[in-house]
Design an enzyme around this catalytic site. Sequence first.
Site, PDB file in Angstrom:
ATOM      1  N   ARG A   1       8.941  37.743  47.037  1.00 23.20           N
ATOM      2  CA  ARG A   1      10.308  37.816  47.538  1.00 23.20           C
ATOM      3  C   ARG A   1      11.250  37.429  46.409  1.00 23.20           C
ATOM      4  O   ARG A   1      11.018  36.438  45.717  1.00 23.20           O
ATOM      5  CB  ARG A   1      10.464  36.832  48.699  1.00 23.20           C
ATOM      6  CG  ARG A   1      11.771  36.950  49.431  1.00 23.20           C
ATOM      7  CD  ARG A   1      11.912  35.845  50.473  1.00 23.20           C
ATOM      8  NE  ARG A   1      12.630  34.713  49.930  1.00 23.20           N
ATOM      9  CZ  ARG A   1      13.274  33.799  50.680  1.00 23.20           C
ATOM     10  NH1 ARG A   1      13.256  33.886  51.997  1.00 23.20           N
ATOM     11  NH2 ARG A   1      13.900  32.794  50.122  1.00 23.20           N
TER      12      ARG A   1
ATOM     13  N   TYR B   1      21.930  31.592  49.752  1.00 22.31           N
ATOM     14  CA  TYR B   1      20.636  31.311  50.359  1.00 22.31           C
ATOM     15  C   TYR B   1      19.490  31.695  49.405  1.00 22.31           C
ATOM     16  O   TYR B   1      19.538  32.734  48.752  1.00 22.31           O
ATOM     17  CB  TYR B   1      20.471  32.093  51.677  1.00 22.31           C
ATOM     18  CG  TYR B   1      19.036  32.069  52.100  1.00 22.31           C
ATOM     19  CD1 TYR B   1      18.504  30.902  52.642  1.00 22.31           C
ATOM     20  CD2 TYR B   1      18.189  33.134  51.844  1.00 22.31           C
ATOM     21  CE1 TYR B   1      17.158  30.820  52.938  1.00 22.31           C
ATOM     22  CE2 TYR B   1      16.847  33.065  52.144  1.00 22.31           C
ATOM     23  CZ  TYR B   1      16.334  31.903  52.688  1.00 22.31           C
ATOM     24  OH  TYR B   1      15.002  31.816  52.962  1.00 22.31           O
TER      25      TYR B   1
ATOM     26  N   ASP C   1      15.445  38.632  51.559  1.00 20.98           N
ATOM     27  CA  ASP C   1      15.922  38.017  52.807  1.00 20.98           C
ATOM     28  C   ASP C   1      17.445  37.980  52.789  1.00 20.98           C
ATOM     29  O   ASP C   1      18.046  37.315  51.941  1.00 20.98           O
ATOM     30  CB  ASP C   1      15.347  36.592  52.899  1.00 20.98           C
ATOM     31  CG  ASP C   1      15.573  35.933  54.253  1.00 20.98           C
ATOM     32  OD1 ASP C   1      16.327  36.491  55.070  1.00 20.98           O
ATOM     33  OD2 ASP C   1      14.978  34.852  54.481  1.00 20.98           O
TER      34      ASP C   1
ATOM     35  N   HIS D   1      19.092  36.807  55.345  1.00 17.60           N
ATOM     36  CA  HIS D   1      19.344  35.556  56.066  1.00 17.60           C
ATOM     37  C   HIS D   1      20.502  35.648  57.067  1.00 17.60           C
ATOM     38  O   HIS D   1      21.400  34.795  57.085  1.00 17.60           O
ATOM     39  CB  HIS D   1      19.558  34.405  55.072  1.00 17.60           C
ATOM     40  CG  HIS D   1      18.873  33.138  55.499  1.00 17.60           C
ATOM     41  ND1 HIS D   1      19.553  32.032  55.929  1.00 17.60           N
ATOM     42  CD2 HIS D   1      17.562  32.816  55.587  1.00 17.60           C
ATOM     43  CE1 HIS D   1      18.687  31.072  56.245  1.00 17.60           C
ATOM     44  NE2 HIS D   1      17.475  31.527  56.048  1.00 17.60           N
TER      45      HIS D   1
ATOM     46  N   GLU E   1      14.657  41.401  55.132  1.00 17.45           N
ATOM     47  CA  GLU E   1      14.504  40.443  56.232  1.00 17.45           C
ATOM     48  C   GLU E   1      15.855  40.021  56.802  1.00 17.45           C
ATOM     49  O   GLU E   1      16.828  39.858  56.051  1.00 17.45           O
ATOM     50  CB  GLU E   1      13.757  39.227  55.681  1.00 17.45           C
ATOM     51  CG  GLU E   1      13.552  38.110  56.664  1.00 17.45           C
ATOM     52  CD  GLU E   1      12.845  36.926  56.006  1.00 17.45           C
ATOM     53  OE1 GLU E   1      12.128  37.127  54.989  1.00 17.45           O
ATOM     54  OE2 GLU E   1      13.026  35.806  56.488  1.00 17.45           O
TER      55      GLU E   1
ATOM     56  N   GLU F   1       4.101  34.664  54.752  1.00 20.91           N
ATOM     57  CA  GLU F   1       4.922  33.949  53.774  1.00 20.91           C
ATOM     58  C   GLU F   1       4.211  32.659  53.365  1.00 20.91           C
ATOM     59  O   GLU F   1       3.646  31.959  54.217  1.00 20.91           O
ATOM     60  CB  GLU F   1       6.277  33.616  54.402  1.00 20.91           C
ATOM     61  CG  GLU F   1       7.227  32.891  53.480  1.00 20.91           C
ATOM     62  CD  GLU F   1       8.568  32.601  54.167  1.00 20.91           C
ATOM     63  OE1 GLU F   1       8.629  32.601  55.415  1.00 20.91           O
ATOM     64  OE2 GLU F   1       9.552  32.383  53.440  1.00 20.91           O
TER      65      GLU F   1
ATOM     66  N   TRP G   1      24.402  30.828  58.227  1.00 19.16           N
ATOM     67  CA  TRP G   1      23.807  30.382  56.949  1.00 19.16           C
ATOM     68  C   TRP G   1      22.557  31.192  56.655  1.00 19.16           C
ATOM     69  O   TRP G   1      21.775  31.514  57.452  1.00 19.16           O
ATOM     70  CB  TRP G   1      23.447  28.903  56.980  1.00 19.16           C
ATOM     71  CG  TRP G   1      22.691  28.544  55.748  1.00 19.16           C
ATOM     72  CD1 TRP G   1      23.161  28.532  54.465  1.00 19.16           C
ATOM     73  CD2 TRP G   1      21.297  28.211  55.653  1.00 19.16           C
ATOM     74  NE1 TRP G   1      22.167  28.196  53.576  1.00 19.16           N
ATOM     75  CE2 TRP G   1      21.011  28.011  54.280  1.00 19.16           C
ATOM     76  CE3 TRP G   1      20.271  28.077  56.593  1.00 19.16           C
ATOM     77  CZ2 TRP G   1      19.739  27.664  53.809  1.00 19.16           C
ATOM     78  CZ3 TRP G   1      19.014  27.742  56.145  1.00 19.16           C
ATOM     79  CH2 TRP G   1      18.740  27.529  54.760  1.00 19.16           C
TER      80      TRP G   1
HETATM   81  O1  KDG Z   1      14.406  25.941  58.025  1.00 22.73           O
HETATM   82  C1  KDG Z   1      14.941  27.164  57.654  1.00 22.73           C
HETATM   83  C2  KDG Z   1      14.024  27.883  56.693  1.00 22.73           C
HETATM   84  O2  KDG Z   1      12.732  27.915  57.187  1.00 22.73           O
HETATM   85  C3  KDG Z   1      14.487  29.287  56.432  1.00 22.73           C
HETATM   86  O3  KDG Z   1      15.766  29.261  55.891  1.00 22.73           O
HETATM   87  C4  KDG Z   1      13.539  29.956  55.476  1.00 22.73           C
HETATM   88  O4  KDG Z   1      14.546  32.097  55.833  1.00 22.73           O
HETATM   89  C5  KDG Z   1      13.601  31.440  55.471  1.00 22.73           C
HETATM   90  C6  KDG Z   1      12.421  32.153  54.984  1.00 22.73           C
HETATM   91  O5  KDG Z   1      12.430  33.371  55.082  1.00 22.73           O
HETATM   92  O6  KDG Z   1      11.488  31.488  54.543  1.00 22.73           O
HETATM   93 MG    MG Z   2      13.948  34.112  56.268  1.00 24.62          MG
END
Ligand code: KDG
Ligand code: MG
Length: 402
Positions: free
Chosen positions: A147, A159, A210, A212, A236, A339, A402
Amino acid sequence: MKIVDAKVIICSPGRNFVTLKVTTEDGIYGLGDATLNGRELAVASYLTEHVLPLLIGRDARRIEDIWQYLYKGAYWRRGPVTMASIAAVDTVLWDIKAKSLNTPLYQLLGGASREAVLVYGHASGAGVEETVKAVAHYLELGYKAIRAQSGIPGLASTYGVGRGGMYYEPAEKDAPPENIWSSEQYLNFVPGLFARLRKEFGDDIPLLHDAHHRLTPIEAARLGKSLEPFHLFWLEDPTPAELQESFRLIRRHTTTPLAVGEVFNSIFDCQQLIQEQLIDYIRTTVVHAGGISHLRKIANLAEIYQVRTGAHGATDMSPVCMAAALHFDLSVHNFGIQEYMHHSAETDTVFPHSYSFEDGLMHPGETPGLGVDINESLAAKYPYQRAYLPINRKLDGTMHSW
Ligand code: KDG
Ligand code: MG
Protein backbone atom coordinates in the site's frame (compact mmCIF):
# COMPACT_ATOMS: atom_id res chain seq x y z
CA MET A 1 -16.71 -27.44 29.89
CA LYS A 2 -17.91 -24.72 32.26
CA ILE A 3 -16.45 -21.21 32.26
CA VAL A 4 -15.08 -20.47 35.74
CA ASP A 5 -13.22 -17.18 35.26
CA ALA A 6 -13.29 -14.23 32.86
CA LYS A 7 -11.34 -10.99 33.00
CA VAL A 8 -10.36 -8.02 30.87
CA ILE A 9 -6.69 -7.08 30.60
CA ILE A 10 -5.88 -3.53 29.44
CA CYS A 11 -2.31 -2.69 28.53
CA SER A 12 -0.38 -0.16 26.48
CA PRO A 13 2.90 -1.57 25.15
CA GLY A 14 3.30 1.31 22.66
CA ARG A 15 -0.47 1.58 22.09
CA ASN A 16 -3.60 0.48 23.94
CA PHE A 17 -4.97 -3.05 23.74
CA VAL A 18 -8.00 -4.58 25.46
CA THR A 19 -7.82 -8.37 25.80
CA LEU A 20 -10.41 -10.79 27.15
CA LYS A 21 -9.18 -13.91 28.95
CA VAL A 22 -11.61 -16.69 29.84
CA THR A 23 -10.73 -19.87 31.77
CA THR A 24 -12.71 -23.12 31.90
CA GLU A 25 -13.10 -25.64 34.73
CA ASP A 26 -10.41 -27.90 33.21
CA GLY A 27 -7.86 -25.09 33.20
CA ILE A 28 -7.95 -24.26 29.48
CA TYR A 29 -8.00 -20.56 28.75
CA GLY A 30 -8.65 -18.57 25.60
CA LEU A 31 -7.93 -15.01 24.48
CA GLY A 32 -9.92 -12.50 22.44
CA ASP A 33 -9.06 -9.01 21.21
CA ALA A 34 -11.55 -6.29 22.23
CA THR A 35 -9.59 -3.19 21.18
CA LEU A 36 -11.56 -0.23 19.79
CA ASN A 37 -8.96 2.41 19.00
CA GLY A 38 -9.62 5.64 20.93
CA ARG A 39 -12.68 4.22 22.75
CA GLU A 40 -11.02 1.28 24.50
CA LEU A 41 -12.57 1.66 27.94
CA ALA A 42 -16.12 1.63 26.58
CA VAL A 43 -15.62 -1.96 25.39
CA ALA A 44 -13.74 -2.92 28.56
CA SER A 45 -16.64 -1.64 30.64
CA TYR A 46 -19.30 -3.30 28.42
CA LEU A 47 -17.50 -6.60 28.94
CA THR A 48 -16.74 -6.26 32.63
CA GLU A 49 -20.03 -4.77 33.74
CA HIS A 50 -22.50 -6.51 31.45
CA VAL A 51 -21.06 -9.59 29.72
CA LEU A 52 -18.60 -11.35 32.01
CA PRO A 53 -21.14 -12.00 34.80
CA LEU A 54 -23.27 -13.81 32.19
CA LEU A 55 -20.42 -16.06 31.06
CA ILE A 56 -19.57 -17.73 34.37
CA GLY A 57 -21.04 -21.22 34.48
CA ARG A 58 -21.80 -21.37 30.75
CA ASP A 59 -20.55 -24.23 28.54
CA ALA A 60 -17.61 -22.80 26.56
CA ARG A 61 -18.25 -25.26 23.71
CA ARG A 62 -21.56 -23.59 22.72
CA ILE A 63 -19.98 -20.87 20.58
CA GLU A 64 -22.92 -20.08 18.30
CA ASP A 65 -25.47 -20.17 21.11
CA ILE A 66 -23.39 -17.81 23.28
CA TRP A 67 -22.97 -15.47 20.27
CA GLN A 68 -26.75 -15.33 19.76
CA TYR A 69 -27.34 -15.04 23.52
CA LEU A 70 -25.17 -11.91 23.68
CA TYR A 71 -26.47 -10.42 20.39
CA LYS A 72 -30.18 -11.06 20.71
CA GLY A 73 -30.09 -11.02 24.49
CA ALA A 74 -28.86 -7.44 24.72
CA TYR A 75 -31.95 -6.22 22.81
CA TRP A 76 -29.79 -3.24 21.62
CA ARG A 77 -28.12 -4.66 18.54
CA ARG A 78 -24.93 -3.97 16.60
CA GLY A 79 -22.65 -0.96 17.01
CA PRO A 80 -18.86 -1.03 17.45
CA VAL A 81 -18.85 -1.39 21.26
CA THR A 82 -21.36 -4.24 21.37
CA MET A 83 -19.86 -6.06 18.40
CA ALA A 84 -16.24 -5.75 19.62
CA SER A 85 -17.38 -7.20 22.96
CA ILE A 86 -19.17 -10.11 21.27
CA ALA A 87 -16.16 -10.56 18.99
CA ALA A 88 -13.84 -10.92 21.97
CA VAL A 89 -16.05 -13.59 23.55
CA ASP A 90 -16.39 -15.43 20.22
CA THR A 91 -12.62 -15.39 19.62
CA VAL A 92 -11.96 -16.66 23.15
CA LEU A 93 -14.38 -19.56 22.66
CA TRP A 94 -12.85 -20.62 19.33
CA ASP A 95 -9.40 -20.49 20.97
CA ILE A 96 -10.62 -22.67 23.85
CA LYS A 97 -12.35 -25.17 21.57
CA ALA A 98 -9.28 -25.57 19.34
CA LYS A 99 -6.99 -25.92 22.36
CA SER A 100 -9.29 -28.52 23.91
CA LEU A 101 -9.11 -30.53 20.67
CA ASN A 102 -5.35 -29.97 20.47
CA THR A 103 -5.52 -28.46 16.99
CA PRO A 104 -4.67 -25.12 15.38
CA LEU A 105 -7.90 -23.19 14.90
CA TYR A 106 -7.85 -23.18 11.09
CA GLN A 107 -8.37 -26.96 11.14
CA LEU A 108 -11.78 -26.40 12.77
CA LEU A 109 -12.70 -23.79 10.15
CA GLY A 110 -12.50 -26.25 7.25
CA GLY A 111 -8.72 -26.63 7.09
CA ALA A 112 -6.24 -24.77 4.92
CA SER A 113 -7.52 -23.56 1.55
CA ARG A 114 -4.01 -22.33 0.66
CA GLU A 115 -0.44 -22.84 1.80
CA ALA A 116 -0.07 -19.35 3.30
CA VAL A 117 -1.71 -15.95 3.33
CA LEU A 118 -0.76 -13.05 1.02
CA VAL A 119 -0.30 -9.84 3.02
CA TYR A 120 0.30 -6.21 2.12
CA GLY A 121 2.50 -3.76 3.97
CA HIS A 122 2.32 0.02 4.35
CA ALA A 123 4.85 2.17 2.50
CA SER A 124 4.61 5.91 2.98
CA GLY A 125 6.66 9.05 2.60
CA ALA A 126 6.44 12.80 3.04
CA GLY A 127 6.41 13.16 -0.77
CA VAL A 128 6.62 11.11 -3.97
CA GLU A 129 10.33 10.32 -3.89
CA GLU A 130 10.27 9.30 -0.23
CA THR A 131 7.32 7.03 -0.99
CA VAL A 132 9.26 5.47 -3.89
CA LYS A 133 12.08 4.70 -1.43
CA ALA A 134 9.63 3.26 1.10
CA VAL A 135 8.10 0.93 -1.53
CA ALA A 136 11.62 -0.21 -2.51
CA HIS A 137 12.30 -0.96 1.16
CA TYR A 138 9.14 -3.08 1.46
CA LEU A 139 10.15 -5.00 -1.66
CA GLU A 140 13.54 -5.70 -0.07
CA LEU A 141 11.72 -7.03 3.00
CA GLY A 142 9.97 -9.54 0.75
CA TYR A 143 6.48 -8.01 0.54
CA LYS A 144 4.54 -9.10 -2.55
CA ALA A 145 1.87 -6.39 -2.25
CA ILE A 146 2.30 -2.84 -0.97
CA ARG A 147 0.00 0.00 0.00
CA ALA A 148 1.40 3.42 -0.95
CA GLN A 149 0.44 6.68 0.82
CA SER A 150 2.19 10.03 0.47
CA GLY A 151 2.14 13.47 2.01
CA ILE A 152 0.56 16.08 -0.25
CA PRO A 153 2.41 19.31 -1.08
CA GLY A 154 0.69 22.21 0.67
CA LEU A 155 -1.06 20.07 3.31
CA ALA A 156 0.74 19.83 6.65
CA SER A 157 -0.40 16.26 7.33
CA THR A 158 -2.52 13.55 5.76
CA TYR A 159 -3.72 10.05 6.48
CA GLY A 160 -1.33 7.14 6.29
CA VAL A 161 2.05 8.85 6.40
CA GLY A 162 4.19 7.45 9.21
CA ARG A 163 6.54 9.47 11.35
CA GLY A 164 9.55 7.67 9.89
CA GLY A 165 10.48 3.97 10.03
CA MET A 166 8.14 1.02 9.81
CA TYR A 167 5.64 2.00 12.47
CA TYR A 168 2.54 4.01 11.79
CA GLU A 169 0.49 4.83 14.86
CA PRO A 170 -1.92 7.74 14.41
CA ALA A 171 -3.48 7.69 17.91
CA GLU A 172 -2.01 10.34 20.20
CA LYS A 173 -2.11 10.91 23.95
CA ASP A 174 -4.40 13.42 25.66
CA ALA A 175 -6.16 15.13 22.72
CA PRO A 176 -6.88 14.29 19.06
CA PRO A 177 -4.32 15.75 16.63
CA GLU A 178 -5.93 18.03 14.01
CA ASN A 179 -5.30 17.45 10.30
CA ILE A 180 -6.14 19.81 7.40
CA TRP A 181 -7.68 18.48 4.20
CA SER A 182 -8.26 19.49 0.60
CA SER A 183 -9.88 16.92 -1.72
CA GLU A 184 -8.88 19.02 -4.72
CA GLN A 185 -5.16 19.01 -3.85
CA TYR A 186 -5.33 15.28 -3.08
CA LEU A 187 -7.10 14.44 -6.37
CA ASN A 188 -4.57 16.46 -8.35
CA PHE A 189 -1.68 14.73 -6.62
CA VAL A 190 -2.41 10.99 -6.34
CA PRO A 191 -2.37 9.97 -10.06
CA GLY A 192 1.19 11.38 -10.37
CA LEU A 193 2.27 9.32 -7.35
CA PHE A 194 1.09 6.08 -8.95
CA ALA A 195 2.48 7.02 -12.37
CA ARG A 196 5.88 7.42 -10.71
CA LEU A 197 5.56 4.14 -8.77
CA ARG A 198 4.64 2.18 -11.92
CA LYS A 199 7.55 3.79 -13.81
CA GLU A 200 9.94 2.76 -11.03
CA PHE A 201 8.61 -0.71 -10.19
CA GLY A 202 6.84 -1.87 -13.35
CA ASP A 203 3.39 -3.32 -13.79
CA ASP A 204 3.57 -6.54 -11.80
CA ILE A 205 3.72 -5.55 -8.12
CA PRO A 206 0.21 -5.22 -6.63
CA LEU A 207 -0.18 -1.64 -5.34
CA LEU A 208 -2.98 -0.51 -3.01
CA HIS A 209 -4.16 2.88 -1.82
CA ASP A 210 -6.46 4.07 1.01
CA ALA A 211 -8.55 7.24 0.50
CA HIS A 212 -9.77 6.87 4.11
CA HIS A 213 -13.40 7.91 3.63
CA ARG A 214 -12.55 11.45 2.45
CA LEU A 215 -14.14 11.86 -0.99
CA THR A 216 -17.65 12.38 -2.25
CA PRO A 217 -18.91 9.66 -4.62
CA ILE A 218 -18.22 11.75 -7.74
CA GLU A 219 -14.73 12.66 -6.48
CA ALA A 220 -14.13 8.98 -5.78
CA ALA A 221 -15.27 8.18 -9.33
CA ARG A 222 -12.77 10.72 -10.68
CA LEU A 223 -9.96 9.21 -8.60
CA GLY A 224 -10.78 5.65 -9.63
CA LYS A 225 -10.89 6.64 -13.28
CA SER A 226 -7.61 8.57 -13.12
CA LEU A 227 -5.89 5.58 -11.47
CA GLU A 228 -7.04 3.04 -14.07
CA PRO A 229 -3.80 3.22 -16.12
CA PHE A 230 -1.90 2.15 -12.97
CA HIS A 231 -4.25 -0.80 -12.29
CA LEU A 232 -4.35 -0.76 -8.49
CA PHE A 233 -5.02 -3.98 -6.58
CA TRP A 234 -7.60 -1.85 -4.77
CA LEU A 235 -8.72 1.63 -3.88
CA GLU A 236 -9.88 1.56 -0.27
CA ASP A 237 -12.66 3.52 1.43
CA PRO A 238 -13.10 6.03 -1.39
CA THR A 239 -16.20 7.54 0.23
CA PRO A 240 -17.90 7.05 3.62
CA ALA A 241 -19.95 3.88 3.27
CA GLU A 242 -22.89 4.49 5.59
CA LEU A 243 -24.81 5.19 2.38
CA GLN A 244 -24.13 1.92 0.61
CA GLU A 245 -26.01 2.91 -2.55
CA SER A 246 -23.52 5.75 -3.17
CA PHE A 247 -21.11 3.13 -4.50
CA ARG A 248 -23.40 2.68 -7.51
CA LEU A 249 -22.24 6.07 -8.76
CA ILE A 250 -18.55 5.21 -8.34
CA ARG A 251 -19.03 1.84 -10.07
CA ARG A 252 -20.71 3.50 -13.04
CA HIS A 253 -17.49 5.40 -13.78
CA THR A 254 -14.52 3.22 -12.98
CA THR A 255 -13.10 -0.30 -13.13
CA THR A 256 -10.59 0.35 -10.32
CA PRO A 257 -11.32 -2.40 -7.75
CA LEU A 258 -12.84 -1.12 -4.49
CA ALA A 259 -12.30 -2.26 -0.90
CA VAL A 260 -14.52 -1.21 2.01
CA GLY A 261 -15.48 -2.27 5.49
CA GLU A 262 -12.86 -1.74 8.19
CA VAL A 263 -15.30 0.34 10.25
CA PHE A 264 -18.27 -2.00 9.71
CA ASN A 265 -19.46 -4.16 12.54
CA SER A 266 -22.08 -6.44 11.02
CA ILE A 267 -23.24 -8.18 7.87
CA PHE A 268 -26.03 -5.60 7.57
CA ASP A 269 -23.46 -2.83 7.01
CA CYS A 270 -22.25 -4.45 3.81
CA GLN A 271 -25.23 -6.46 2.60
CA GLN A 272 -26.12 -4.07 -0.25
CA LEU A 273 -22.48 -3.45 -1.20
CA ILE A 274 -21.98 -7.18 -1.57
CA GLN A 275 -25.28 -8.18 -3.14
CA GLU A 276 -25.14 -5.44 -5.77
CA GLN A 277 -21.45 -6.21 -6.40
CA LEU A 278 -20.56 -2.60 -5.63
CA ILE A 279 -17.22 -3.60 -4.08
CA ASP A 280 -14.54 -6.18 -4.79
CA TYR A 281 -13.07 -6.70 -1.31
CA ILE A 282 -14.75 -6.70 2.09
CA ARG A 283 -12.47 -5.46 4.87
CA THR A 284 -14.40 -6.43 8.01
CA THR A 285 -12.17 -7.97 10.63
CA VAL A 286 -12.52 -10.29 13.60
CA VAL A 287 -12.45 -7.75 16.44
CA HIS A 288 -14.75 -5.15 14.92
CA ALA A 289 -17.29 -7.38 13.19
CA GLY A 290 -18.52 -9.83 15.78
CA GLY A 291 -15.70 -12.33 15.83
CA ILE A 292 -14.76 -15.35 13.75
CA SER A 293 -18.33 -16.69 13.67
CA HIS A 294 -19.82 -13.51 12.21
CA LEU A 295 -16.90 -12.83 9.88
CA ARG A 296 -17.40 -16.25 8.33
CA LYS A 297 -21.04 -15.41 7.64
CA ILE A 298 -19.98 -12.20 5.90
CA ALA A 299 -17.37 -14.09 3.87
CA ASN A 300 -19.91 -16.75 2.89
CA LEU A 301 -22.34 -14.09 1.64
CA ALA A 302 -19.50 -12.38 -0.23
CA GLU A 303 -18.41 -15.64 -1.86
CA ILE A 304 -21.71 -15.94 -3.74
CA TYR A 305 -21.12 -12.51 -5.31
CA GLN A 306 -17.41 -13.03 -6.07
CA VAL A 307 -16.40 -10.48 -3.48
CA ARG A 308 -13.17 -11.47 -1.72
CA THR A 309 -11.92 -10.77 1.79
CA GLY A 310 -9.21 -8.23 2.65
CA ALA A 311 -9.29 -7.97 6.44
CA HIS A 312 -8.16 -4.86 8.23
CA GLY A 313 -4.85 -5.49 10.01
CA ALA A 314 -3.52 -2.17 11.28
CA THR A 315 -1.57 -2.13 14.57
CA ASP A 316 -4.71 -1.41 16.56
CA MET A 317 -5.72 -5.02 15.87
CA SER A 318 -3.73 -6.73 18.64
CA PRO A 319 -1.66 -9.86 17.92
CA VAL A 320 -4.67 -11.81 19.23
CA CYS A 321 -6.81 -10.41 16.41
CA MET A 322 -3.99 -10.86 13.89
CA ALA A 323 -3.73 -14.55 14.81
CA ALA A 324 -7.50 -14.98 14.52
CA ALA A 325 -7.48 -13.20 11.15
CA LEU A 326 -4.77 -15.53 9.84
CA HIS A 327 -6.71 -18.67 10.79
CA PHE A 328 -9.75 -17.19 9.05
CA ASP A 329 -7.72 -16.14 5.99
CA LEU A 330 -6.03 -19.51 5.62
CA SER A 331 -9.32 -21.38 5.68
CA VAL A 332 -11.92 -19.21 3.93
CA HIS A 333 -12.33 -19.96 0.21
CA ASN A 334 -12.79 -16.39 -1.04
CA PHE A 335 -9.74 -14.93 0.67
CA GLY A 336 -8.20 -11.98 -1.19
CA ILE A 337 -5.42 -10.41 0.87
CA GLN A 338 -4.62 -9.57 4.51
CA GLU A 339 -3.31 -6.22 5.76
CA TYR A 340 -0.22 -6.59 7.96
CA MET A 341 1.55 -3.87 9.89
CA HIS A 342 4.36 -4.79 12.25
CA HIS A 343 3.59 -4.37 15.93
CA SER A 344 6.20 -2.73 18.14
CA ALA A 345 8.80 -4.98 19.79
CA GLU A 346 7.13 -4.32 23.20
CA THR A 347 3.77 -5.50 21.84
CA ASP A 348 5.33 -8.66 20.43
CA THR A 349 6.87 -9.53 23.81
CA VAL A 350 3.60 -8.93 25.69
CA PHE A 351 1.78 -11.16 23.15
CA PRO A 352 4.10 -14.06 22.19
CA HIS A 353 2.70 -15.73 19.07
CA SER A 354 3.26 -18.56 16.62
CA TYR A 355 2.28 -16.69 13.44
CA SER A 356 5.11 -15.82 11.10
CA PHE A 357 5.96 -13.72 8.04
CA GLU A 358 8.16 -15.02 5.26
CA ASP A 359 8.61 -13.85 1.72
CA GLY A 360 5.46 -11.72 1.67
CA LEU A 361 3.25 -14.48 3.09
CA MET A 362 2.01 -15.25 6.59
CA HIS A 363 0.98 -18.43 8.38
CA PRO A 364 -0.78 -18.77 11.76
CA GLY A 365 1.48 -21.69 12.82
CA GLU A 366 0.56 -25.12 14.17
CA THR A 367 0.19 -24.31 17.88
CA PRO A 368 -3.19 -25.51 19.22
CA GLY A 369 -5.81 -22.74 19.38
CA LEU A 370 -5.03 -19.28 18.05
CA GLY A 371 -1.33 -19.66 18.79
CA VAL A 372 -1.04 -16.44 20.77
CA ASP A 373 -0.60 -15.83 24.49
CA ILE A 374 -0.41 -12.86 26.83
CA ASN A 375 2.37 -12.27 29.35
CA GLU A 376 0.24 -10.74 32.10
CA SER A 377 3.01 -9.59 34.40
CA LEU A 378 4.72 -7.80 31.51
CA ALA A 379 1.38 -6.35 30.34
CA ALA A 380 0.92 -4.85 33.84
CA LYS A 381 4.08 -2.80 33.30
CA TYR A 382 2.36 -0.92 30.45
CA PRO A 383 -0.73 0.73 31.97
CA TYR A 384 -3.51 2.20 29.83
CA GLN A 385 -2.90 5.70 28.46
CA ARG A 386 -5.83 7.68 27.08
CA ALA A 387 -5.24 8.29 23.36
CA TYR A 388 -7.31 9.61 20.46
CA LEU A 389 -7.27 9.16 16.70
CA PRO A 390 -6.79 12.41 14.74
CA ILE A 391 -9.63 14.55 13.48
CA ASN A 392 -9.67 16.24 10.08
CA ARG A 393 -10.87 19.67 8.94
CA LYS A 394 -11.20 21.23 5.50
CA LEU A 395 -9.12 24.32 4.69
CA ASP A 396 -12.01 26.54 5.87
CA GLY A 397 -12.23 24.73 9.21
CA THR A 398 -15.27 22.51 8.48
CA MET A 399 -15.07 19.08 10.16
CA HIS A 400 -14.41 16.32 7.64
CA SER A 401 -13.93 12.53 7.85
CA TRP A 402 -10.45 11.60 9.08
O1 KDG B 1 -7.74 2.86 14.13
C1 KDG B 1 -7.86 3.31 12.83
C2 KDG B 1 -6.91 2.57 11.91
O2 KDG B 1 -7.02 1.21 12.09
C3 KDG B 1 -7.16 2.91 10.47
O3 KDG B 1 -7.00 4.27 10.28
C4 KDG B 1 -6.19 2.14 9.61
O4 KDG B 1 -7.35 2.75 7.61
C5 KDG B 1 -6.59 2.02 8.18
C6 KDG B 1 -6.00 0.91 7.43
O5 KDG B 1 -6.41 0.74 6.29
O6 KDG B 1 -5.17 0.21 7.99
MG1 MG C 1 -8.11 1.82 5.83
